[in-house]
Scaffold this active site. Structure first.
Site, PDB file in Angstrom:
ATOM      1  N   GLU A  96      -4.763  -3.615  -0.725  1.00  0.00           N
ATOM      2  CA  GLU A  96      -3.955  -2.417  -0.888  1.00  0.00           C
ATOM      3  C   GLU A  96      -4.297  -1.664  -2.176  1.00  0.00           C
ATOM      4  O   GLU A  96      -4.736  -2.263  -3.159  1.00  0.00           O
ATOM      5  CB  GLU A  96      -2.474  -2.791  -0.928  1.00  0.00           C
ATOM      6  CG  GLU A  96      -1.994  -3.326   0.398  1.00  0.00           C
ATOM      7  CD  GLU A  96      -0.530  -3.718   0.390  1.00  0.00           C
ATOM      8  OE1 GLU A  96      -0.009  -3.953   1.478  1.00  0.00           O
ATOM      9  OE2 GLU A  96       0.088  -3.783  -0.679  1.00  0.00           O
ATOM     10  N   CYS A 109      -3.464   2.571  -8.613  1.00  0.00           N
ATOM     11  CA  CYS A 109      -3.373   1.138  -8.886  1.00  0.00           C
ATOM     12  C   CYS A 109      -4.265   0.456  -7.851  1.00  0.00           C
ATOM     13  O   CYS A 109      -4.070   0.627  -6.650  1.00  0.00           O
ATOM     14  CB  CYS A 109      -1.908   0.719  -8.725  1.00  0.00           C
ATOM     15  SG  CYS A 109      -1.657  -1.059  -8.859  1.00  0.00           S
ATOM     16  N   CYS A 116      -4.561 -13.809  -4.475  1.00  0.00           N
ATOM     17  CA  CYS A 116      -4.611 -14.202  -5.877  1.00  0.00           C
ATOM     18  C   CYS A 116      -4.405 -15.705  -5.981  1.00  0.00           C
ATOM     19  O   CYS A 116      -3.641 -16.292  -5.223  1.00  0.00           O
ATOM     20  CB  CYS A 116      -3.523 -13.470  -6.659  1.00  0.00           C
ATOM     21  SG  CYS A 116      -3.610 -13.774  -8.441  1.00  0.00           S
ATOM     22  N   CYS A 120       1.889 -16.996  -9.770  1.00  0.00           N
ATOM     23  CA  CYS A 120       3.083 -16.633 -10.544  1.00  0.00           C
ATOM     24  C   CYS A 120       4.285 -16.664  -9.589  1.00  0.00           C
ATOM     25  O   CYS A 120       4.238 -16.087  -8.508  1.00  0.00           O
ATOM     26  CB  CYS A 120       2.930 -15.240 -11.163  1.00  0.00           C
ATOM     27  SG  CYS A 120       1.599 -15.141 -12.366  1.00  0.00           S
ATOM     28  N   CYS A 123       5.729 -13.286  -7.915  1.00  0.00           N
ATOM     29  CA  CYS A 123       4.816 -12.255  -7.405  1.00  0.00           C
ATOM     30  C   CYS A 123       4.510 -12.452  -5.919  1.00  0.00           C
ATOM     31  O   CYS A 123       4.170 -13.551  -5.485  1.00  0.00           O
ATOM     32  CB  CYS A 123       3.518 -12.274  -8.205  1.00  0.00           C
ATOM     33  SG  CYS A 123       2.322 -11.053  -7.635  1.00  0.00           S
ATOM     34  N   CYS A 337       5.156  -2.497  -8.278  1.00  0.00           N
ATOM     35  CA  CYS A 337       4.527  -3.654  -8.921  1.00  0.00           C
ATOM     36  C   CYS A 337       4.934  -4.970  -8.285  1.00  0.00           C
ATOM     37  O   CYS A 337       6.123  -5.256  -8.156  1.00  0.00           O
ATOM     38  CB  CYS A 337       5.016  -3.734 -10.361  1.00  0.00           C
ATOM     39  SG  CYS A 337       3.847  -3.143 -11.495  1.00  0.00           S
TER      40      CYS A 337
HETATM   41  N1  SAH Z   1      -3.182 -10.522 -12.212  1.00  0.00           N
HETATM   42  C1  SAH Z   1      -3.002  -9.403 -13.083  1.00  0.00           C
HETATM   43  C2  SAH Z   1      -2.834  -8.135 -12.313  1.00  0.00           C
HETATM   44  C3  SAH Z   1      -1.514  -8.038 -11.563  1.00  0.00           C
HETATM   45  S1  SAH Z   1      -0.758  -6.679 -12.265  1.00  0.00           S
HETATM   46  C4  SAH Z   1      -1.862  -9.666 -14.041  1.00  0.00           C
HETATM   47  O1  SAH Z   1      -1.203 -10.690 -13.871  1.00  0.00           O
HETATM   48  O2  SAH Z   1      -1.678  -8.917 -14.989  1.00  0.00           O
HETATM   49  C5  SAH Z   1       0.767  -6.597 -11.667  1.00  0.00           C
HETATM   50  C6  SAH Z   1       1.842  -6.716 -12.729  1.00  0.00           C
HETATM   51  O3  SAH Z   1       3.096  -6.725 -12.045  1.00  0.00           O
HETATM   52  C7  SAH Z   1       1.763  -8.034 -13.492  1.00  0.00           C
HETATM   53  O4  SAH Z   1       2.267  -7.884 -14.783  1.00  0.00           O
HETATM   54  C8  SAH Z   1       2.703  -8.890 -12.669  1.00  0.00           C
HETATM   55  O5  SAH Z   1       3.137 -10.015 -13.341  1.00  0.00           O
HETATM   56  C9  SAH Z   1       3.801  -7.907 -12.367  1.00  0.00           C
HETATM   57  N2  SAH Z   1       4.636  -8.266 -11.223  1.00  0.00           N
HETATM   58  C10 SAH Z   1       4.391  -9.158 -10.256  1.00  0.00           C
HETATM   59  N3  SAH Z   1       5.393  -9.188  -9.371  1.00  0.00           N
HETATM   60  C11 SAH Z   1       6.302  -8.269  -9.779  1.00  0.00           C
HETATM   61  C12 SAH Z   1       7.538  -7.793  -9.259  1.00  0.00           C
HETATM   62  N4  SAH Z   1       8.007  -8.238  -8.111  1.00  0.00           N
HETATM   63  N5  SAH Z   1       8.179  -6.848  -9.948  1.00  0.00           N
HETATM   64  C13 SAH Z   1       7.675  -6.321 -11.079  1.00  0.00           C
HETATM   65  N6  SAH Z   1       6.497  -6.709 -11.598  1.00  0.00           N
HETATM   66  C14 SAH Z   1       5.824  -7.673 -10.959  1.00  0.00           C
END
Ligand code: SAH
Length: 355
Positions: A96, A109, A116, A120, A123, A337
């Site tokens: 996406e 984005c 991945c 986390c 996520c 995000c």
């Molecule tokens: N792997 C990279 C790129 C992902 S960026 C990283 O971890 O930085 C996406 C961002 O959104 C990251 O900071 C991630 O932790 C955050 N994120 C993930 N799930 C989310 C959610 N449900 N709500 C808000 N931010 C989230």
């Protein structure tokens, strides 16, 4: 089931790679430059449009190479103008991208991997597991296709879609160089942001190479104990190692600033105690702090209420760094995000997007 492309794509090829690919034609060297520009700068979708090339060469190139590999599979437009794209890759897998228009800039984005590996807790992409790295071409093509679809020039790129960019380092860096190349997509390098979960050796490499792009680190917790309880990567690279690498980056000769991302999870990391710890941790660094109120994904975490966010912001009022709260965009189409998730089924035809 999976089909491999018969022909290599010209998108994402660096100049040296393109020259090598053109070897069989024994062309004068300026031809490679012309073709590189047609592909990345003018972004033509047909070889016939490469008007300064001889006609026979255009048709020979079209038999040997592709100009597209991403097939649009789904597109959703939010009431705020955000557009979420689902692309099918040549092997049937899906990724996406999200287009975010604002008054003074247009941001895309983009994804760096299919799925991945980092797991986390909060996520959605993590739930897909890791499927594969994207090629430099697949990374660059997301920007080209969205620019073509919207008719708008992309000014900002964030590698905050699916995947961990620093676990696909060489391809991500190659793609970013094509994105900022004046003969390529000509996007300002500073307006290209790579977001990492905290892969420490790659942060150090990125600093040592003095890459011109911006860096964001997903911090999400001010202590090692809390961080490792929500982000498994902290077992491998602990908070101390991460902060050391951040100091190494900001202390380098180009004296760059880091953006720390901090997702606010109700009852997990959103108390004033954590805000104070965060202040202490980040105060010595050249940085910005971007708070991201959690976007709902139905996987057990909750966004704090506005008064809790205000309570968290209070101790940060005296911070020597800028603190911002990320605006929520595209929530109604699950494009915000951490909401990017493609259901992975045995049969590629059965893959669908979970909205
Ligand atoms: N792997 C990279 C790129 C992902 S960026 C990283 O971890 O930085 C996406 C961002 O959104 C990251 O900071 C991630 O932790 C955050 N994120 C993930 N799930 C989310 C959610 N449900 N709500 C808000 N931010 C989230």
């Amino acid at each position: 089931m999976a089909t491999t492309p018969q022909k290599p794509s010209l998108i994402g090829m660096s100049m040296p790679e393109l020259s090598t690919a053109l070897d069989p034609w024994t062309l004068p060297s300026y031809r490679a430059e012309q073709i590189y520009k047609w592909v990345h700068h003018h972004q033509v979708s047909d070889f016939a449009d490469m008007s300064n090339l001889p006609k026979t060469l255009r048709s020979e190139l079209s038999e040997a190479f592709e100009l597209h590999t991403l097939k649009p599979a789904f597109r959703a437009v939010s009431k705020d103008g955000t557009i979420k794209y689902l692309w099918e890759l040549t092997d049937g897998r899906q990724i996406e991208s999200v287009f975010i228009p604002e008054a003074t800039r247009t941001t895309i984005c983009i994804s760096s991997q299919v799925g991945c590996a980092l797991g986390c807790d909060f996520c959605a992409t993590a739930k897909m597991g890791f499927l594969r790295n994207l090629t430099a071409g697949e990374i660059v093509e997301q920007v080209i296709r969205v620019q073509q679809d919207t008719g708008q020039k992309i000014t900002n790129v964030v590698l905050m879609g699916m995947g961990e960019p620093f676990l696909n380092y060489p391809r991500v860096i190659q793609a970013c160089h094509i994105l900022c190349d004046p003969a390529g997509l000509a996007i300002s390098a500073k307006k290209i942001t790579i977001s990492t979960v905290g892969v420490v050796p790659r942060i150090r490499q990125y600093a040592d190479e003095e890459q011109p792009f911006s860096l964001a680190i997903s911090l999400h917790a001010p202590t090692q104990e809390l961080r490792r309880s929500i982000m498994p990567i902290a077992d491998k690279f602990d908070l101390q190692m991460l902060m050391d690498s951040a100091h190494h980056y900001t202390g380098g000769s180009n004296r760059r600033r880091i953006t720390f991302e901090y997702v606010l999870l109700k009852g997990v990391n959103d108390s004033p105690t954590e805000a104070k710890q965060l202040l202490k941790l980040l105060a010595p660094l050249r940085c910005k702090l971007n708070l991201i109120p959690y976007n709902d994904t139905g996987i057990g975490f909750i966004r704090p209420e506005d008064n809790n966010i205000q309570r968290f912001l209070k101790p940060l009022e005296q911070a020597p760094f800028t603190v911002t709260v990320r605006k929520n965009r595209g929530n109604d189409i699950a494009a915000a995000c951490g909401q990017l998730f493609v259901e992975v089924a045995e049969d590629s035809k059965a893959r669908s997007m979970k909205a």
